[in-house]
Design an enzyme around this catalytic site. Structure first.
Site, mmCIF file in Angstrom:
data_model
loop_
_atom_site.group_PDB
_atom_site.id
_atom_site.type_symbol
_atom_site.label_atom_id
_atom_site.label_comp_id
_atom_site.label_asym_id
_atom_site.label_seq_id
_atom_site.Cartn_x
_atom_site.Cartn_y
_atom_site.Cartn_z
ATOM 1 N N SER A 191 40.747 11.931 32.766
ATOM 2 C CA SER A 191 40.077 12.158 34.545
ATOM 3 C C SER A 191 40.467 13.072 35.547
ATOM 4 O O SER A 191 39.957 13.748 36.018
ATOM 5 C CB SER A 191 41.264 10.965 34.938
ATOM 6 O OG SER A 191 43.148 11.455 35.262
ATOM 7 N N CYS A 245 45.416 10.805 28.414
ATOM 8 C CA CYS A 245 44.978 10.090 29.515
ATOM 9 C C CYS A 245 45.939 8.707 29.219
ATOM 10 O O CYS A 245 44.526 7.439 28.935
ATOM 11 C CB CYS A 245 43.870 9.450 30.780
ATOM 12 S SG CYS A 245 44.153 8.584 31.689
ATOM 13 N N CYS A 263 52.395 9.701 32.363
ATOM 14 C CA CYS A 263 50.623 10.981 32.382
ATOM 15 C C CYS A 263 50.672 11.744 32.287
ATOM 16 O O CYS A 263 51.435 12.937 32.605
ATOM 17 C CB CYS A 263 51.227 10.190 34.171
ATOM 18 S SG CYS A 263 49.339 10.870 35.597
ATOM 19 N N THR A 264 49.750 11.983 31.265
ATOM 20 C CA THR A 264 49.737 13.415 31.341
ATOM 21 C C THR A 264 49.078 14.862 32.795
ATOM 22 O O THR A 264 50.099 15.464 32.064
ATOM 23 C CB THR A 264 48.189 13.277 30.114
ATOM 24 O OG1 THR A 264 47.180 13.048 31.326
ATOM 25 C CG2 THR A 264 48.048 13.235 29.158
#
Ligand code: DGL
Length: 264
Positions: free
Chosen positions: A12, A75, A188-189
């Protein structure tokens, strides 16, 4: 497969760069198309139906345009939802990014693990199933952060982010008591981009689990050995769905020792 494989890496926003960094280290011959769907960021604030409706056709368009040999959904918020849809719709191997609950629970000595992700990721049935299947005797606390991905993007854009703002997001991960949390999954990356600050602000030392090296190993396994006729250097193209240019992201990718081209 072409001499230098093409890998689509999708997130994202800038979080997937933490996965890209490991892929570049593992497969310096690959050419990556990094796509940040910043026009729709943050995914953590969208409903499940909205994310499926957004991501599945978008990935289809990207596959048609760039013809990757493999696609990495870097993601957690998207992977925990769309991987099965993508695999059903497109004939390209997909590697996803999902909370590293299994390795975290295998490593924890105190048997108390926290999973720090977006509000979307911690709500997912996929995440619940990972806990049911792999937590064993571990107590797993899910911590949904409304703001940490956006704070990470702001920090990379050069904004000053206070320690207090970051600490407020991570504090619920730290459960004290007879056995206290010793392992936190970065689900969460974006979060590994703040790792130095997370380490410094943690109330006590914990092991932070970043799945990026394992994802890169999976990518390398699927691609197979580097072809002898490939050139040893790949490159990365950076694409933002908003159409923006992002000098800070370009500089970061450049620091992975990868030539980078920004595509408007
Ligand atoms: N980087 C994404 C993840 O791994 C999430 C950020 C967002 O909310 O868009 O979950």
């Amino acid at each position: 497969m072409r001499n230098n494989p093409t890998i689509l890496v999708f997130d994202s926003g800038l979080g997937g760069l933490t996965v890209l960094r490991e892929i570049v280290r593992t497969r310096p011959d690959a050419r990556e198309i990094y796509v940040a769907d910043d026009a729709y960021f943050p995914y953590g604030q969208h409903s499940e139906d909205e994310i499926i409706a957004r991501v599945v056709p978008l990935i289809g368009d990207l596959i048609a345009t760039h013809k990757p040999d493999l696609a990495v959904i870097a993601c957690n918020t998207a992977s925990t939802l769309v991987l099965s849809h993508l695999r059903a719709a497109y004939d390209v191997p997909f590697v996803g990014t999902v909370p590293a609950i299994k390795p975290a629970c295998a490593r924890s000595k105190t048997r108390r693990v926290s999973v720090l992700g977006t509000l979307g990721t911690v709500k997912r049935e996929y995440t619940q199933a990972l806990i049911r299947d792999f937590a064993r005797d571990c107590e797993v606390k899910l911590v949904g952060s409304a703001r940490l991905a956006a704070l990470t993007e702001a920090a990379l854009n050069g904004e000053t982010i206070s320690d207090g703002d970051i600490l407020a997001e991570i504090a619920p991960c730290f459960v004290d008591g007879a056995s206290r949390t010793d392992t936190v999954v970065l689900a969460c990356t974006h979060y590994p981009l703040l790792l130095d600050r997370l380490v410094r602000l943690a109330p006590w030392p914990v092991e932070w689990i970043d799945p990026a090296p394992a994802i890169a190993r999976r990518v390398a396994d699927l691609l197979g050995p580097q072809r002898p006729d490939s050139s040893s250097h790949g490159d990365t193209r950076l694409i933002f769905t908003s159409g923006r240019q992002h000098p800070a992201a370009e500089a970061l990718v450049h620091s992975f020792s990868q030539p980078v081209t920004a595509v408007a």
